[in-house]
Design a protein around this motif. Structure first.
Motif, short mmCIF file in Angstrom:
data_model
loop_
_atom_site.label_atom_id
_atom_site.label_comp_id
_atom_site.label_asym_id
_atom_site.label_seq_id
_atom_site.Cartn_x
_atom_site.Cartn_y
_atom_site.Cartn_z
N ASP A 1 -3.26 18.67 64.44
CA ASP A 1 -2.61 19.95 64.74
C ASP A 1 -1.75 19.89 66.00
O ASP A 1 -2.14 19.29 67.01
CB ASP A 1 -3.67 21.04 64.91
N SER A 2 -0.61 20.54 65.92
CA SER A 2 0.30 20.64 67.07
C SER A 2 1.40 21.62 66.69
O SER A 2 1.81 21.64 65.52
CB SER A 2 0.90 19.26 67.34
N THR A 3 1.85 22.43 67.64
CA THR A 3 3.00 23.29 67.31
C THR A 3 4.18 22.39 66.95
O THR A 3 4.27 21.24 67.41
CB THR A 3 3.39 24.18 68.50
N PHE A 4 5.09 22.90 66.14
CA PHE A 4 6.16 22.06 65.62
C PHE A 4 6.99 21.42 66.74
O PHE A 4 7.38 20.27 66.65
CB PHE A 4 7.07 22.85 64.68
N LYS A 5 7.20 22.19 67.82
CA LYS A 5 8.01 21.67 68.94
C LYS A 5 7.42 20.39 69.51
O LYS A 5 8.15 19.53 70.00
CB LYS A 5 8.07 22.72 70.06
N LYS A 6 6.11 20.29 69.48
CA LYS A 6 5.44 19.12 70.08
C LYS A 6 5.00 18.10 69.04
O LYS A 6 4.44 17.06 69.40
CB LYS A 6 4.20 19.59 70.86
N LEU A 7 5.24 18.40 67.78
CA LEU A 7 4.72 17.53 66.71
C LEU A 7 5.48 16.20 66.68
O LEU A 7 6.71 16.18 66.58
CB LEU A 7 4.85 18.26 65.36
#
Ligand code: NAD
Length: 247
Positions: free
Chosen positions: A97-103
């Motif tokens: 899991d990770s927000t898209f900006k940090k993925l």
């Protein structure tokens, strides 16, 4: 109703959590289990021993199902050992899991590989054997996240939603055969995957579940038994086991 005694099932990621419960519930019905695991062999051996204790048949096969050679070896081991294959439960899955900006690209690809590409890898070598069964079953463990989305879970949601589309399309293609294809979409189930969610966040999730509790792995296992046993006229469906969280 289909008699499950002496059917043969592969359960991917069967050594713990939902996969372990699926293996146990099927084994209680007399299904012979090929229990796949990727790491922690001691957990797989413990499950095999648990099944054998009540007279069930099972053996464990190490294979990374995101690798097509490993997946083919898994299917081959099942058919060599038990002489046939009736049920394929695609349960192996991971989250990153990770927000898209940090993925990262790596976490995107890894989650798609293990949750979605694995299903191609196992089903391709298994299909002919399932077609030869007198009641073949393919059950893909998707997720409520594939239906509703999840914050910080673009990779996981894409993979799990992909499984639903895949399930419907394959069900259409196989509808004239004896093989049904269905997805189970669990809500939040008390396993290692959910224990990884911070306590505060998890409390907030439980508060939103109409039935006000997490599901149990056994409740998913019994859903699999239902589809195998009573599901001859059920294909291309999503079985939601989620305490009413998504309707
Ligand atoms: P878990 O982490 O406890 O177990 C996952 C299993 O998959 C483990 O046995 C693991 O070894 C196996 N696995 C991981 N990568 C693999 C690989 N490359 N090859 C073979 N096996 C591999 O998780 P769980 O909660 O038991 O989840 C089981 C399935 O249910 C997953 O597909 C998950 O996405 C899905 N699911 C879980 C929940 C939940 O709330 N726990 C909700 C919806 C869907």
């Amino acid at each position: 109703m289909t008699e499950l005694k002496n059917k043969v099932a592969i359960v991917t990621g069967g050594s713990r959590g939902i996969g372990a419960a699926i293996s146990l519930e099927l084994a209680k019905q007399g299904v012979k289990i090929v229990l796949n695991y990727v790491s922690r062999p001691e957990l797989a051996e413990k499950m095999v021993a648990e099944i054998q204790e009540f007279g069930g048949e099972a053996f464990a096969v190490q294979a990374d199902v995101s690798n097509s050679d490993d997946a083919a070896r898994l299917v081959q081991a099942a058919v060599e050992h038990f002489g046939k294959l009736d049920i394929l439960v695609n349960n192996a899955g991971i989250t990153r899991d990770s927000t898209f900006k940090k993925l990262s690209e790596e976490d995107w690809r890894k989650v798609i590989d293990v949750n979605l590409n694995s299903v191609f890898n196992t089903t391709s070598p298994a299909l002919q054997h399932l077609l030869e069964s007198d009641g073949g079953r393919i059950i893909n463990i998707s997720s409520i996240i594939g239906q509703a989305g999840g914050f910080g879970q673009t990779n996981y949601a894409a993979a799990k939603a992909g499984l639903i589309g895949y399930t419907k399309s394959l069900a259409l293609e196989l509808a004239k055969s004896n093989v049904t294809v269905n997805a189970i979409c669990p809500g939040f189930i008390g396993t290692e995957m959910v224990q990884a969610i911070p306590e505060k966040v998890l409390d907030g999730i439980v508060a939103k579940i109409p039935q006000k509790r997490l599901g149990t792995p056994q409740e998913i296992g019994r859903g699999v038994v239902f589809l195998c046993k009573d599901g001859a006229y059920i294909t291309g469906q999503q079985l939601n086991i989620n305490g009413g969280l998504y309707m």
